[in-house]
Motif scaffolding. Sequence first.
Motif, PDB file in Angstrom:
ATOM      1  N   GLU A 280       0.828  -1.209   0.000  1.00  0.00           N
ATOM      2  CA  GLU A 280       0.000   0.000   0.000  1.00  0.00           C
ATOM      3  C   GLU A 280       0.862   1.258   0.000  1.00  0.00           C
ATOM      4  OE1 GLU A 280       0.378  -2.501   2.090  1.00  0.00           O
ATOM      5  OE2 GLU A 280      -1.037  -2.286   3.739  1.00  0.00           O
ATOM      6  N   GLY A 281       2.029   1.166   0.653  1.00  0.00           N
ATOM      7  CA  GLY A 281       2.956   2.298   0.662  1.00  0.00           C
ATOM      8  C   GLY A 281       3.460   2.595  -0.736  1.00  0.00           C
ATOM      9  N   ALA A 282       3.843   1.536  -1.456  1.00  0.00           N
ATOM     10  CA  ALA A 282       4.363   1.710  -2.816  1.00  0.00           C
ATOM     11  C   ALA A 282       3.290   2.295  -3.731  1.00  0.00           C
ATOM     12  CB  ALA A 282       4.857   0.377  -3.360  1.00  0.00           C
ATOM     13  N   VAL A 283       2.062   1.781  -3.587  1.00  0.00           N
ATOM     14  CA  VAL A 283       0.958   2.277  -4.416  1.00  0.00           C
ATOM     15  C   VAL A 283       0.656   3.746  -4.072  1.00  0.00           C
ATOM     16  CG1 VAL A 283      -1.545   1.999  -4.796  1.00  0.00           C
ATOM     17  CG2 VAL A 283      -0.025   0.000  -4.855  1.00  0.00           C
ATOM     18  N   GLY A 284       0.693   4.067  -2.785  1.00  0.00           N
ATOM     19  CA  GLY A 284       0.477   5.447  -2.353  1.00  0.00           C
ATOM     20  C   GLY A 284       1.580   6.364  -2.864  1.00  0.00           C
ATOM     21  N   LEU A 285       2.811   5.856  -2.859  1.00  0.00           N
ATOM     22  CA  LEU A 285       3.933   6.667  -3.347  1.00  0.00           C
ATOM     23  C   LEU A 285       3.796   6.945  -4.843  1.00  0.00           C
ATOM     24  CD1 LEU A 285       6.643   8.084  -3.075  1.00  0.00           C
ATOM     25  CD2 LEU A 285       7.783   5.860  -3.061  1.00  0.00           C
ATOM     26  N   ALA A 286       3.378   5.935  -5.598  1.00  0.00           N
ATOM     27  CA  ALA A 286       3.183   6.149  -7.038  1.00  0.00           C
ATOM     28  C   ALA A 286       2.105   7.208  -7.276  1.00  0.00           C
ATOM     29  CB  ALA A 286       2.812   4.836  -7.717  1.00  0.00           C
ATOM     30  N   ALA A 287       1.034   7.157  -6.462  1.00  0.00           N
ATOM     31  CA  ALA A 287      -0.047   8.142  -6.608  1.00  0.00           C
ATOM     32  C   ALA A 287       0.454   9.545  -6.255  1.00  0.00           C
ATOM     33  CB  ALA A 287      -1.236   7.763  -5.721  1.00  0.00           C
ATOM     34  N   ALA A 288       1.297   9.630  -5.226  1.00  0.00           N
ATOM     35  CA  ALA A 288       1.852  10.932  -4.820  1.00  0.00           C
ATOM     36  C   ALA A 288       2.749  11.484  -5.929  1.00  0.00           C
ATOM     37  CB  ALA A 288       2.623  10.791  -3.514  1.00  0.00           C
ATOM     38  N   ILE A 289       3.516  10.607  -6.540  1.00  0.00           N
ATOM     39  CA  ILE A 289       4.403  11.021  -7.631  1.00  0.00           C
ATOM     40  C   ILE A 289       3.568  11.505  -8.830  1.00  0.00           C
ATOM     41  CG2 ILE A 289       5.927  10.024  -9.394  1.00  0.00           C
ATOM     42  CD1 ILE A 289       7.381   8.581  -7.097  1.00  0.00           C
ATOM     43  N   ASP A 290       2.479  10.798  -9.102  1.00  0.00           N
ATOM     44  CA  ASP A 290       1.575  11.272 -10.165  1.00  0.00           C
ATOM     45  C   ASP A 290       1.055  12.662  -9.823  1.00  0.00           C
ATOM     46  OD1 ASP A 290       1.785   9.060 -11.778  1.00  0.00           O
ATOM     47  OD2 ASP A 290       0.021   8.041 -10.950  1.00  0.00           O
ATOM     48  N   TYR A 291       0.719  12.853  -8.543  1.00  0.00           N
ATOM     49  CA  TYR A 291       0.140  14.137  -8.121  1.00  0.00           C
ATOM     50  C   TYR A 291       1.128  15.284  -8.336  1.00  0.00           C
ATOM     51  CZ  TYR A 291      -2.398  17.586  -5.368  1.00  0.00           C
ATOM     52  OH  TYR A 291      -3.064  18.715  -4.982  1.00  0.00           O
ATOM     53  N   VAL A 292       2.367  15.134  -7.830  1.00  0.00           N
ATOM     54  CA  VAL A 292       3.332  16.237  -7.982  1.00  0.00           C
ATOM     55  C   VAL A 292       3.760  16.389  -9.444  1.00  0.00           C
ATOM     56  CG1 VAL A 292       4.189  16.193  -5.599  1.00  0.00           C
ATOM     57  CG2 VAL A 292       5.366  14.849  -7.314  1.00  0.00           C
ATOM     58  N   SER A 293       3.762  15.280 -10.178  1.00  0.00           N
ATOM     59  CA  SER A 293       4.128  15.376 -11.597  1.00  0.00           C
ATOM     60  C   SER A 293       3.074  16.146 -12.377  1.00  0.00           C
ATOM     61  CB  SER A 293       4.314  13.989 -12.211  1.00  0.00           C
ATOM     62  OG  SER A 293       5.323  13.299 -11.528  1.00  0.00           O
ATOM     63  N   ASP A 294       1.807  15.922 -12.012  1.00  0.00           N
ATOM     64  CA  ASP A 294       0.731  16.675 -12.678  1.00  0.00           C
ATOM     65  C   ASP A 294       0.858  18.171 -12.399  1.00  0.00           C
ATOM     66  OD1 ASP A 294      -0.264  14.402 -13.772  1.00  0.00           O
ATOM     67  OD2 ASP A 294      -1.976  14.186 -12.396  1.00  0.00           O
ATOM     68  N   LEU A 295       1.242  18.518 -11.162  1.00  0.00           N
ATOM     69  CA  LEU A 295       1.449  19.939 -10.851  1.00  0.00           C
ATOM     70  C   LEU A 295       2.682  20.464 -11.590  1.00  0.00           C
ATOM     71  CD1 LEU A 295       0.864  20.122  -6.970  1.00  0.00           C
ATOM     72  CD2 LEU A 295      -0.705  20.837  -8.778  1.00  0.00           C
ATOM     73  N   GLY A 296       3.666  19.598 -11.730  1.00  0.00           N
ATOM     74  CA  GLY A 296       4.905  19.978 -12.416  1.00  0.00           C
ATOM     75  C   GLY A 296       5.955  20.453 -11.423  1.00  0.00           C
ATOM     76  N   LEU A 297       7.081  19.770 -11.391  1.00  0.00           N
ATOM     77  CA  LEU A 297       8.137  20.122 -10.433  1.00  0.00           C
ATOM     78  C   LEU A 297       8.665  21.532 -10.666  1.00  0.00           C
ATOM     79  CD1 LEU A 297       9.234  18.425  -8.056  1.00  0.00           C
ATOM     80  CD2 LEU A 297       8.066  17.012  -9.710  1.00  0.00           C
ATOM     81  N   GLU A 298       8.691  21.967 -11.924  1.00  0.00           N
ATOM     82  CA  GLU A 298       9.163  23.332 -12.213  1.00  0.00           C
ATOM     83  C   GLU A 298       8.191  24.353 -11.622  1.00  0.00           C
ATOM     84  OE1 GLU A 298       9.140  20.943 -14.481  1.00  0.00           O
ATOM     85  OE2 GLU A 298      11.313  20.657 -14.726  1.00  0.00           O
ATOM     86  N   ASN A 299       6.882  24.078 -11.794  1.00  0.00           N
ATOM     87  CA  ASN A 299       5.873  24.984 -11.227  1.00  0.00           C
ATOM     88  C   ASN A 299       5.954  25.025  -9.702  1.00  0.00           C
ATOM     89  OD1 ASN A 299       4.834  25.529 -13.773  1.00  0.00           O
ATOM     90  ND2 ASN A 299       3.379  23.823 -13.671  1.00  0.00           N
ATOM     91  N   ILE A 300       6.135  23.844  -9.119  1.00  0.00           N
ATOM     92  CA  ILE A 300       6.251  23.749  -7.661  1.00  0.00           C
ATOM     93  C   ILE A 300       7.448  24.566  -7.195  1.00  0.00           C
ATOM     94  CG2 ILE A 300       6.860  22.155  -5.768  1.00  0.00           C
ATOM     95  CD1 ILE A 300       5.143  20.013  -7.225  1.00  0.00           C
ATOM     96  N   ASP A 301       8.584  24.361  -7.860  1.00  0.00           N
ATOM     97  CA  ASP A 301       9.816  25.052  -7.494  1.00  0.00           C
ATOM     98  C   ASP A 301       9.620  26.567  -7.565  1.00  0.00           C
ATOM     99  OD1 ASP A 301      12.603  25.225  -6.856  1.00  0.00           O
ATOM    100  OD2 ASP A 301      12.990  25.697  -8.950  1.00  0.00           O
ATOM    101  N   GLN A 302       9.017  27.026  -8.641  1.00  0.00           N
ATOM    102  CA  GLN A 302       8.827  28.471  -8.820  1.00  0.00           C
ATOM    103  C   GLN A 302       7.899  29.046  -7.742  1.00  0.00           C
ATOM    104  OE1 GLN A 302       7.039  29.667 -12.530  1.00  0.00           O
ATOM    105  NE2 GLN A 302       7.086  31.825 -11.913  1.00  0.00           N
ATOM    106  N   TYR A 303       6.776  28.361  -7.500  1.00  0.00           N
ATOM    107  CA  TYR A 303       5.818  28.836  -6.508  1.00  0.00           C
ATOM    108  C   TYR A 303       6.452  28.887  -5.120  1.00  0.00           C
ATOM    109  CZ  TYR A 303       1.667  29.124  -3.554  1.00  0.00           C
ATOM    110  OH  TYR A 303       0.749  29.511  -2.614  1.00  0.00           O
ATOM    111  N   GLU A 304       7.155  27.813  -4.778  1.00  0.00           N
ATOM    112  CA  GLU A 304       7.755  27.745  -3.437  1.00  0.00           C
ATOM    113  C   GLU A 304       8.872  28.773  -3.274  1.00  0.00           C
ATOM    114  OE1 GLU A 304       6.778  23.039  -2.429  1.00  0.00           O
ATOM    115  OE2 GLU A 304       8.811  23.608  -3.011  1.00  0.00           O
ATOM    116  N   ARG A 305       9.607  29.030  -4.337  1.00  0.00           N
ATOM    117  CA  ARG A 305      10.666  30.048  -4.261  1.00  0.00           C
ATOM    118  C   ARG A 305      10.075  31.441  -4.001  1.00  0.00           C
ATOM    119  NH1 ARG A 305      16.036  28.824  -5.612  1.00  0.00           N
ATOM    120  NH2 ARG A 305      16.174  26.664  -6.278  1.00  0.00           N
ATOM    121  N   GLU A 306       8.973  31.734  -4.700  1.00  0.00           N
ATOM    122  CA  GLU A 306       8.331  33.041  -4.507  1.00  0.00           C
ATOM    123  C   GLU A 306       7.786  33.182  -3.086  1.00  0.00           C
ATOM    124  OE1 GLU A 306       7.116  33.477  -9.189  1.00  0.00           O
ATOM    125  OE2 GLU A 306       5.487  33.425  -7.705  1.00  0.00           O
TER     126      GLU A 306
END
Lengths: 405, 150
Positions: A280-306
């Motif tokens: 269940e941990g592995a499946v949850g991790l894959a879902a979390a990775i899908d979630y942040v990937s959909d947001l986009g790591l570049e977008n996340i980085d930019q938002y968090e930097r601001e």
Amino acid sequence: MIDVNKIREDFPILSTEVYGKRLVYVDNAATTQKPKQVMDAIQDLYSTSYSNVHRGVHFLSQKSTSLFEGARDRIASFINASSSKGIVFVKGATEAVNLVASSYLEPILSQGDAILISEMEHHSNLVPWQMVAEKKGAELRIIPLKENGDLDYDALPNLLDDSVKLVALTHMSNSLGTINQVEKVISSAHKLNIPVLLDGAQSIAHMAIDVQALDCDFFVFSGHKIYAPTGIGVLYAKSKILQGMQPYQGGGDMILNVSFEGTEYNDIPYRFEAGTPNVEGAVGLAAAIDYVSDLGLENIDQYERELTAYAYEKLTAIDGLRIIGDAPNRGSIISFVLEGIHPHDVGTIMDMEGVAVRTGHHCTQPVMDCYHIPATTRISLSFYNTAEEIDIIIAAIKKVKELMG
Amino acid sequence: MSELRELYQEVILDHNKRPRNFKELDPHSHHASGHNPLCGDKLELYLLVENDIIKDISFIGSGCAISTSSASLMTEFLKGKSLSTTKALFEHFHDLVTGTEISADQLEELGKLAIFAGVQEFPARVKCASLSWHTLMNALEAPEETAQTE
């Protein structure tokens, strides 16, 4: 673009109240909250597909196995590993470091050898190396920390020589926020054929990771710091290195053949995954990775930097507040001390205002010693935090000063 | 805010800013180190005990407002007390900060220390208030040992 209001709807816990105040959760470097998508993936596994993996011929076992191995593939592509065979499931970054210490380093480490780490390591990337060094009579060498929170890279040439058998370095400091120039360290180490382990516990949720471009030999991270459940983590290692490593723990699933005369071990990565894994941990991790990937790591980085820049500006305007660590390249972590007020008093008072911050040494006592302080108050931001929350934090700090005045 | 005011009362803030008996005691008959590994609070406690009476008591160290003021108020309160009274007071104080019920008489015996009742609303801070007391017990029972609250 990050639509923070929409994102916050995915995280049910963010709309809860503590002591009648809206929760402001800024302890993300300790652990992150979970989106509904992760909860749904686990709920769905239990409701439709759950069984033990790898052994059964029945329908559910095959379904679970394909979800579990699918998660491994998802992680491999997320960090751009060349093969899923280089992805070992572990409990978390700590277990991954311990695995490398005992299965890779210990068998090749001799008296007089050295392990190179840095002064800003989390205890989890320090104590396992210290333990194996003590056992084998090896030396633990330290890349020193400079006053501004950066590592002293000028010291590297003197620290790196043939006796060093491994370099273990954090990608991003959990107490100072410093993002290290890991490429520089990796290329210097590789010139002497010394492998490098990167502790990605803090970096994984905030920047795109490409293990092939970094050319690191090991990369470790915990799922719970990237919006996935607790108890699942990843050890990435170059397949060639993993192939030569001894098993970590013995048990089921890590074997091909067992008799009382001897055991033939399974292929990588299964050789390092004894016992029923955290499906269940592995499946949850894959879902979390899908979630942040959909947001986009570049977008996340930019938002968090601001957002971090905004917090930094507001914090530095407070009288008697000193920010610990001021490296030019840093992530969304800010540690500070208030003159004359102990961080634990700060933490308790901010908590009563609904603000969840971390106070203490953050499992980096050598860093605290370097700055001659017992502890700090740490704010660590996520893409679900807002500028309005920063204002609440600032007001809470002012309340601390007023009360403790 | 009322729980916070209850926790951070004027007396506590005053003893945090100007801790009493904040020095090394020379000569001393008992000494122990106290350490809270979770928050890094450290203190050294010194006692001069004669005929089972605490003639003098002092401490040095660094910690949060709760742990510093608790040590300060404790040293002030215990000067001149007998060891048997001190041990009873330790039990009462422990019960007070952990929220265990204590009698009106016991509360009265604690005198000024009763202000630490506010700590029971903050379970994460109980160890701060009790560090100096655990160190005291260690000093009396096994001198030169490090007390830990975790």
